[in-house]
Scaffold this motif. Sequence first.
Motif, PDB file in Angstrom:
ATOM      1  N   VAL A 187      -3.064  20.128   5.032  1.00 38.01           N
ATOM      2  CA  VAL A 187      -2.710  19.755   3.663  1.00 38.01           C
ATOM      3  C   VAL A 187      -1.207  19.523   3.551  1.00 38.01           C
ATOM      4  O   VAL A 187      -0.745  18.543   2.935  1.00 38.01           O
ATOM      5  CB  VAL A 187      -3.167  20.839   2.660  1.00 38.01           C
ATOM      6  CG1 VAL A 187      -2.681  20.506   1.255  1.00 38.01           C
ATOM      7  CG2 VAL A 187      -4.683  20.966   2.666  1.00 38.01           C
ATOM      8  N   LYS A 188      -0.426  20.414   4.157  1.00 33.87           N
ATOM      9  CA  LYS A 188       1.037  20.268   4.122  1.00 33.87           C
ATOM     10  C   LYS A 188       1.460  18.975   4.804  1.00 33.87           C
ATOM     11  O   LYS A 188       2.330  18.238   4.291  1.00 33.87           O
ATOM     12  CB  LYS A 188       1.686  21.468   4.816  1.00 33.87           C
ATOM     13  CG  LYS A 188       3.205  21.395   4.869  1.00 33.87           C
ATOM     14  CD  LYS A 188       3.793  22.625   5.566  1.00 33.87           C
ATOM     15  CE  LYS A 188       5.313  22.550   5.626  1.00 33.87           C
ATOM     16  NZ  LYS A 188       5.900  23.749   6.279  1.00 33.87           N
ATOM     17  N   THR A 189       0.853  18.670   5.948  1.00 36.65           N
ATOM     18  CA  THR A 189       1.196  17.453   6.677  1.00 36.65           C
ATOM     19  C   THR A 189       0.896  16.212   5.854  1.00 36.65           C
ATOM     20  O   THR A 189       1.712  15.285   5.783  1.00 36.65           O
ATOM     21  CB  THR A 189       0.417  17.401   8.006  1.00 36.65           C
ATOM     22  OG1 THR A 189       0.865  18.454   8.859  1.00 36.65           O
ATOM     23  CG2 THR A 189       0.627  16.069   8.720  1.00 36.65           C
ATOM     24  N   SER A 190      -0.274  16.174   5.220  1.00 34.42           N
ATOM     25  CA  SER A 190      -0.642  14.978   4.453  1.00 34.42           C
ATOM     26  C   SER A 190       0.239  14.828   3.216  1.00 34.42           C
ATOM     27  O   SER A 190       0.574  13.712   2.815  1.00 34.42           O
ATOM     28  CB  SER A 190      -2.123  15.037   4.063  1.00 34.42           C
ATOM     29  OG  SER A 190      -2.433  16.213   3.350  1.00 34.42           O
ATOM     30  N   ARG A 191       0.633  15.944   2.618  1.00 32.34           N
ATOM     31  CA  ARG A 191       1.524  15.885   1.451  1.00 32.34           C
ATOM     32  C   ARG A 191       2.906  15.373   1.861  1.00 32.34           C
ATOM     33  O   ARG A 191       3.498  14.526   1.193  1.00 32.34           O
ATOM     34  CB  ARG A 191       1.625  17.265   0.813  1.00 32.34           C
ATOM     35  CG  ARG A 191       2.429  17.278  -0.493  1.00 32.34           C
ATOM     36  CD  ARG A 191       2.330  18.611  -1.201  1.00 32.34           C
ATOM     37  NE  ARG A 191       2.786  19.720  -0.380  1.00 32.34           N
ATOM     38  CZ  ARG A 191       2.007  20.706   0.057  1.00 32.34           C
ATOM     39  NH1 ARG A 191       0.727  20.719  -0.250  1.00 32.34           N
ATOM     40  NH2 ARG A 191       2.501  21.682   0.806  1.00 32.34           N
ATOM     41  N   GLU A 192       3.423  15.876   2.988  1.00 29.62           N
ATOM     42  CA  GLU A 192       4.736  15.436   3.451  1.00 29.62           C
ATOM     43  C   GLU A 192       4.694  14.000   3.961  1.00 29.62           C
ATOM     44  O   GLU A 192       5.676  13.259   3.838  1.00 29.62           O
ATOM     45  CB  GLU A 192       5.246  16.371   4.543  1.00 29.62           C
ATOM     46  CG  GLU A 192       5.624  17.755   4.036  1.00 29.62           C
ATOM     47  CD  GLU A 192       6.391  18.558   5.059  1.00 29.62           C
ATOM     48  OE1 GLU A 192       6.326  18.218   6.257  1.00 29.62           O
ATOM     49  OE2 GLU A 192       7.065  19.525   4.667  1.00 29.62           O
ATOM     50  N   MET A 217       3.058  11.515   2.753  1.00 25.71           N
ATOM     51  CA  MET A 217       3.230  10.605   1.606  1.00 25.71           C
ATOM     52  C   MET A 217       4.694  10.514   1.195  1.00 25.71           C
ATOM     53  O   MET A 217       5.162   9.465   0.763  1.00 25.71           O
ATOM     54  CB  MET A 217       2.380  11.086   0.428  1.00 25.71           C
ATOM     55  CG  MET A 217       0.889  10.907   0.623  1.00 25.71           C
ATOM     56  SD  MET A 217      -0.050  11.182  -0.898  1.00 25.71           S
ATOM     57  CE  MET A 217       0.276  12.917  -1.217  1.00 25.71           C
ATOM     58  N   GLN A 218       5.417  11.611   1.333  1.00 21.06           N
ATOM     59  CA  GLN A 218       6.839  11.615   0.971  1.00 21.06           C
ATOM     60  C   GLN A 218       7.686  10.890   2.013  1.00 21.06           C
ATOM     61  O   GLN A 218       8.699  10.262   1.683  1.00 21.06           O
ATOM     62  CB  GLN A 218       7.329  13.052   0.823  1.00 21.06           C
ATOM     63  CG  GLN A 218       6.599  13.852  -0.259  1.00 21.06           C
ATOM     64  CD  GLN A 218       6.879  15.353  -0.162  1.00 21.06           C
ATOM     65  OE1 GLN A 218       7.634  15.796   0.680  1.00 21.06           O
ATOM     66  NE2 GLN A 218       6.248  16.130  -1.026  1.00 21.06           N
ATOM     67  N   ALA A 229       2.131   8.172   9.125  1.00 17.74           N
ATOM     68  CA  ALA A 229       3.443   8.262   8.478  1.00 17.74           C
ATOM     69  C   ALA A 229       4.555   7.842   9.439  1.00 17.74           C
ATOM     70  O   ALA A 229       5.468   7.091   9.068  1.00 17.74           O
ATOM     71  CB  ALA A 229       3.681   9.682   7.981  1.00 17.74           C
ATOM     72  N   TYR A 230       4.478   8.318  10.685  1.00 22.33           N
ATOM     73  CA  TYR A 230       5.540   8.047  11.648  1.00 22.33           C
ATOM     74  C   TYR A 230       5.690   6.559  11.918  1.00 22.33           C
ATOM     75  O   TYR A 230       6.806   6.018  11.928  1.00 22.33           O
ATOM     76  CB  TYR A 230       5.255   8.801  12.952  1.00 22.33           C
ATOM     77  CG  TYR A 230       6.248   8.506  14.057  1.00 22.33           C
ATOM     78  CD1 TYR A 230       7.616   8.569  13.826  1.00 22.33           C
ATOM     79  CD2 TYR A 230       5.808   8.152  15.327  1.00 22.33           C
ATOM     80  CE1 TYR A 230       8.534   8.297  14.834  1.00 22.33           C
ATOM     81  CE2 TYR A 230       6.710   7.878  16.342  1.00 22.33           C
ATOM     82  CZ  TYR A 230       8.067   7.946  16.091  1.00 22.33           C
ATOM     83  OH  TYR A 230       8.967   7.673  17.089  1.00 22.33           O
ATOM     84  N   TYR A 231       4.564   5.856  12.124  1.00 27.01           N
ATOM     85  CA  TYR A 231       4.666   4.446  12.480  1.00 27.01           C
ATOM     86  C   TYR A 231       4.967   3.562  11.278  1.00 27.01           C
ATOM     87  O   TYR A 231       5.318   2.397  11.440  1.00 27.01           O
ATOM     88  CB  TYR A 231       3.405   3.996  13.222  1.00 27.01           C
ATOM     89  CG  TYR A 231       3.468   4.411  14.668  1.00 27.01           C
ATOM     90  CD1 TYR A 231       4.179   3.663  15.591  1.00 27.01           C
ATOM     91  CD2 TYR A 231       2.880   5.585  15.098  1.00 27.01           C
ATOM     92  CE1 TYR A 231       4.280   4.054  16.912  1.00 27.01           C
ATOM     93  CE2 TYR A 231       2.973   6.001  16.410  1.00 27.01           C
ATOM     94  CZ  TYR A 231       3.683   5.224  17.317  1.00 27.01           C
ATOM     95  OH  TYR A 231       3.794   5.628  18.624  1.00 27.01           O
TER      96      TYR A 231
END
Length: 603
Positions: free
Chosen positions: A370-375, A377-378, A290-292
Amino acid sequence: MDQFKNYIYNILLEPSIKSELEYFVQEFEKNPTAYDFLVDNPQGVQENYKEGYIGLSQRYAKAQQMLKKKFPGNTHLIQFQHQLYELGTFYLNWQAFLPTIQMLGTPEQVKHWQDLTFNYQIRGAYAQTEVGHGSDVQGLQTTAVFENNSFIINTPKASAFKFWPGQLGIFATHSVLQARTTVNGKDIGIQTFVVPIREPKTLKALEGVDVGDIGPKLGFLRADNGYLGLKNVRIDRNNMLMRYTKVDESGQVTTSSKNAIKYGYGSMLNLRVGLVNVFSIFGLFTNNLAYYQVKPLLKTQSIENEAIIFRLLRSYVVQYAQIIANAQVKEMFTRFQNQLKANDKQVNETLQLVHLYSSQMKSIAGWEAVKTSREAMQIAPFGHLNASDLTIIYADNVPFVTYEGDNNVLMQQTAQYLLKQFGKVSGGNAQFTGMASYFNKYTQENNQKASFQNLEEVLERLSYSFCKKTVENFQNNLINGHSIQTSWNELNQCELIKASVLFGYTNIYKQMGAQIKSSGYSLELLKIHKLFGLFLILENRTTIISFGIADFKQVEILAEIDQQFSGNNKLEFLDYLANGVGMYRQRNFINIDWDKLNLKARL
């Protein structure tokens, strides 16, 4: 940077194979084509189920040839090859099937099954979960009945079928499984067996065995999760693992300890302890993706970008905190094993600590992944496209909350522990013990504000106050005539779980601090530790104020995360955290230059 990366690697990597891992890294850098099995193709996770599984199997076969050629007889490298490349569910052969035998078998049994496994003559699954029984081991319905120097294994009803275990669908020739065991008419509890289920060469199911793949599912599309039904399957008496409980030819049962079943369970906690790192690695990898993808946009200051930076920072800090704290729990597990061998009187106390810490940390690490993967995507510009990989990763991460025990059930076990601790102390003659022993510092105080120079004290007071209030509510419900079932399930279950989660986060903070202290301080580690504590305080500020631990102004001043950074160096620190672990999925030793990873071309 290298110092921090080496620190994390030293925690994650198996010490006995570091030189071999370094060899493969060097060879990969010289000739990536010859060692392409080391790095999974990101696009591969989007293949259909059949193609993905075949590709994974081909890479596995290539790796075995390479291991045999370069390091013949190196069983440590074979068993920990998941640190070398992506194994998929094949990981369970080495980190669930075989370790269960190593921990619960006699020396003769261990040698027999190790030789077969290390020579690739058999492949194993770990089958505990049943259709009707997941986390409730004592409720398992699979049966094993002793008869004529053998055991007859049955799954007597549909709810007794083993369901979900990885490798069971296609790959496994054998399975370790738990069954309620009867010897000469006497129930001797849940025991563990090695059960042949397929012919090794043809993979044809053996007589009485109903086994197969459960079919398409959410996440882990290349994993052969399976089902297993057994009808009058006869296995040799010696296929029961007998380190702690033995059954001889006549059916005479002997146990090495009255706690034999408990020690057998404790020996299998190694998998739960290991999952904390697995979940955290997945979280870090997800954050990096997500970051990159969003990094070029973050140089422009805006409310949205500040919020994204804040969320990324929190996730990195939490994942690293879990890995560093878990090093302490791994040491506890090693201590438990050594005490068990030495018949140390402290073994039961150590076992309880390992059980509680691993239950809390596995649950929190699963929820955080789970929280990390959901965020993620956002956060990522194309996060909800399959081409970003983040949708597939999210589907992979969602089941983490049920692996090795449902998170809510595991947290209720911590709640039971807290109820017992407060019940013991309420008599006035006892103190808190074990992981709750720090509560003793606050039992005589009344709304005394914490010193905000000491984040650990703030979190300890918060944990103590919240747990104390929750237990008091539960006890008052009993006094008012409610049954234990009503008080627990209907009136207090949510608050008991919340108290256990807060207790768990506080323990992660404390264990992280202990690990940093034992392994040497560095400014970066201390900063991550401090940020982790600040994030916890920020997320619980209302509760802190309501309990009188601090007033609003104190919390407001303390919880200002921006104060920990000068200028715009939050982005620099994000780069530092992103490069602190250079893995693609589980290959946590390969250094990937994330800046050069051409995500734009794929999008």
